[in-house]
Design a protein around this motif. Structure first.
Motif, PDB file in Angstrom:
ATOM      1  N   ASP A  53       0.894  -1.183  -0.049  1.00  0.00           N
ATOM      2  CA  ASP A  53      -0.110  -0.050  -0.002  1.00  0.00           C
ATOM      3  C   ASP A  53       0.967   1.442  -0.099  1.00  0.00           C
ATOM      4  O   ASP A  53       0.454   2.483  -0.007  1.00  0.00           O
ATOM      5  N   GLY A  54       2.231   1.262  -0.088  1.00  0.00           N
ATOM      6  CA  GLY A  54       3.071   2.347  -0.040  1.00  0.00           C
ATOM      7  C   GLY A  54       3.726   2.759   1.315  1.00  0.00           C
ATOM      8  O   GLY A  54       4.542   3.501   1.389  1.00  0.00           O
ATOM      9  N   ARG A  55       3.251   2.242   2.292  1.00  0.00           N
ATOM     10  CA  ARG A  55       3.510   2.634   3.706  1.00  0.00           C
ATOM     11  C   ARG A  55       4.725   1.944   3.648  1.00  0.00           C
ATOM     12  O   ARG A  55       5.068   0.749   3.352  1.00  0.00           O
ATOM     13  N   ARG A  56       5.839   2.455   4.848  1.00  0.00           N
ATOM     14  CA  ARG A  56       6.960   1.750   5.022  1.00  0.00           C
ATOM     15  C   ARG A  56       6.927   1.149   6.526  1.00  0.00           C
ATOM     16  O   ARG A  56       6.459   1.852   7.387  1.00  0.00           O
ATOM     17  N   HIS A  57       7.594   0.283   6.800  1.00  0.00           N
ATOM     18  CA  HIS A  57       7.462  -0.576   8.025  1.00  0.00           C
ATOM     19  C   HIS A  57       9.049  -0.564   8.491  1.00  0.00           C
ATOM     20  O   HIS A  57       9.826  -1.142   7.646  1.00  0.00           O
ATOM     21  N   SER A  58       9.234  -0.148   9.576  1.00  0.00           N
ATOM     22  CA  SER A  58      10.657  -0.276  10.186  1.00  0.00           C
ATOM     23  C   SER A  58      10.581  -1.163  11.103  1.00  0.00           C
ATOM     24  O   SER A  58       9.959  -1.294  11.892  1.00  0.00           O
ATOM     25  N   HIS A  59      11.602  -2.101  11.182  1.00  0.00           N
ATOM     26  CA  HIS A  59      12.028  -3.280  11.919  1.00  0.00           C
ATOM     27  C   HIS A  59      13.174  -3.041  12.774  1.00  0.00           C
ATOM     28  O   HIS A  59      14.170  -2.546  12.366  1.00  0.00           O
ATOM     29  N   ARG A  60      13.118  -2.981  14.258  1.00  0.00           N
ATOM     30  CA  ARG A  60      14.323  -3.055  15.200  1.00  0.00           C
ATOM     31  C   ARG A  60      14.763  -4.335  15.036  1.00  0.00           C
ATOM     32  O   ARG A  60      14.358  -5.293  14.538  1.00  0.00           O
ATOM     33  N   PRO A  61      16.243  -4.437  15.432  1.00  0.00           N
ATOM     34  CA  PRO A  61      16.773  -5.587  15.486  1.00  0.00           C
ATOM     35  C   PRO A  61      16.040  -6.766  16.189  1.00  0.00           C
ATOM     36  O   PRO A  61      16.238  -8.006  15.934  1.00  0.00           O
ATOM     37  N   ASP A  62      15.473  -6.376  17.354  1.00  0.00           N
ATOM     38  CA  ASP A  62      14.646  -7.488  18.116  1.00  0.00           C
ATOM     39  C   ASP A  62      13.413  -7.799  17.534  1.00  0.00           C
ATOM     40  O   ASP A  62      12.441  -8.725  17.691  1.00  0.00           O
ATOM     41  N   GLY A  63      12.942  -7.449  16.028  1.00  0.00           N
ATOM     42  CA  GLY A  63      11.869  -7.884  15.363  1.00  0.00           C
ATOM     43  C   GLY A  63      10.452  -6.972  15.518  1.00  0.00           C
ATOM     44  O   GLY A  63       9.622  -7.034  14.759  1.00  0.00           O
ATOM     45  N   THR A  64      10.478  -6.155  16.641  1.00  0.00           N
ATOM     46  CA  THR A  64       9.619  -4.995  16.655  1.00  0.00           C
ATOM     47  C   THR A  64       9.556  -4.063  15.778  1.00  0.00           C
ATOM     48  O   THR A  64      10.682  -3.883  15.373  1.00  0.00           O
ATOM     49  N   GLY A  65       8.467  -3.435  15.576  1.00  0.00           N
ATOM     50  CA  GLY A  65       8.429  -2.344  14.529  1.00  0.00           C
ATOM     51  C   GLY A  65       7.391  -1.304  14.482  1.00  0.00           C
ATOM     52  O   GLY A  65       6.488  -1.438  15.359  1.00  0.00           O
ATOM     53  N   THR A  66       7.446  -0.378  13.629  1.00  0.00           N
ATOM     54  CA  THR A  66       6.566   0.624  13.538  1.00  0.00           C
ATOM     55  C   THR A  66       6.146   0.859  11.992  1.00  0.00           C
ATOM     56  O   THR A  66       7.008   0.674  11.348  1.00  0.00           O
ATOM     57  N   THR A  67       5.081   1.114  11.688  1.00  0.00           N
ATOM     58  CA  THR A  67       4.574   1.708  10.412  1.00  0.00           C
ATOM     59  C   THR A  67       4.128   3.143  10.158  1.00  0.00           C
ATOM     60  O   THR A  67       3.634   3.754  10.891  1.00  0.00           O
ATOM     61  N   THR A  68       4.465   3.544   9.001  1.00  0.00           N
ATOM     62  CA  THR A  68       4.053   5.148   8.510  1.00  0.00           C
ATOM     63  C   THR A  68       2.625   5.027   8.407  1.00  0.00           C
ATOM     64  O   THR A  68       2.187   3.972   7.932  1.00  0.00           O
ATOM     65  N   PRO A  69       2.043   6.097   8.949  1.00  0.00           N
ATOM     66  CA  PRO A  69       0.552   6.147   9.128  1.00  0.00           C
ATOM     67  C   PRO A  69      -0.108   6.347   7.486  1.00  0.00           C
ATOM     68  O   PRO A  69      -1.279   5.890   7.680  1.00  0.00           O
ATOM     69  N   ALA A  70       0.654   6.875   6.697  1.00  0.00           N
ATOM     70  CA  ALA A  70       0.019   7.162   5.329  1.00  0.00           C
ATOM     71  C   ALA A  70       1.136   6.713   4.289  1.00  0.00           C
ATOM     72  O   ALA A  70       2.067   6.870   4.650  1.00  0.00           O
TER      73      ALA A  70
END
Length: 76
Positions: A53-70
């Motif tokens: 959908d064009g959003r980017r997801h960032s993963h930390r080395p431990d596997g957790t992450g965040t996604t851009t809202p749009a």
């Protein structure tokens, strides 16, 4: 961009999400603008992926992450 980062693009370097040596394409679909701090983190265990959908997801080395809202679209 790194999910959640609001740095202006002129502070950023282009990072290929899949390096061309690993079969990635050199183009907008396979790149992310990353400020120096985040670019360094990506080369030390963090990952950034572009979702369909064009959003980017960032993963930390431990596997957790965040996604851009749009979806981030280049300015015309």
């Amino acid at each position: 961009m790194f999910a959640g980062c609001r740095a202006p693009t002129h502070w950023c370097d282009v990072h290929l999400l899949v390096p061309w040596i690993d079969g990635g394409e050199t183009g907008l679909d396979d790149s992310a603008p990353l400020r120096e701090r985040h670019h360094t983190q990506v080369h030390h265990g963090f990952r950034v992926e572009r979702r369909p959908d064009g959003r980017r997801h960032s993963h930390r080395p431990d596997g957790t992450g965040t996604t851009t809202p749009a979806a981030l679209v280049p300015a015309a």
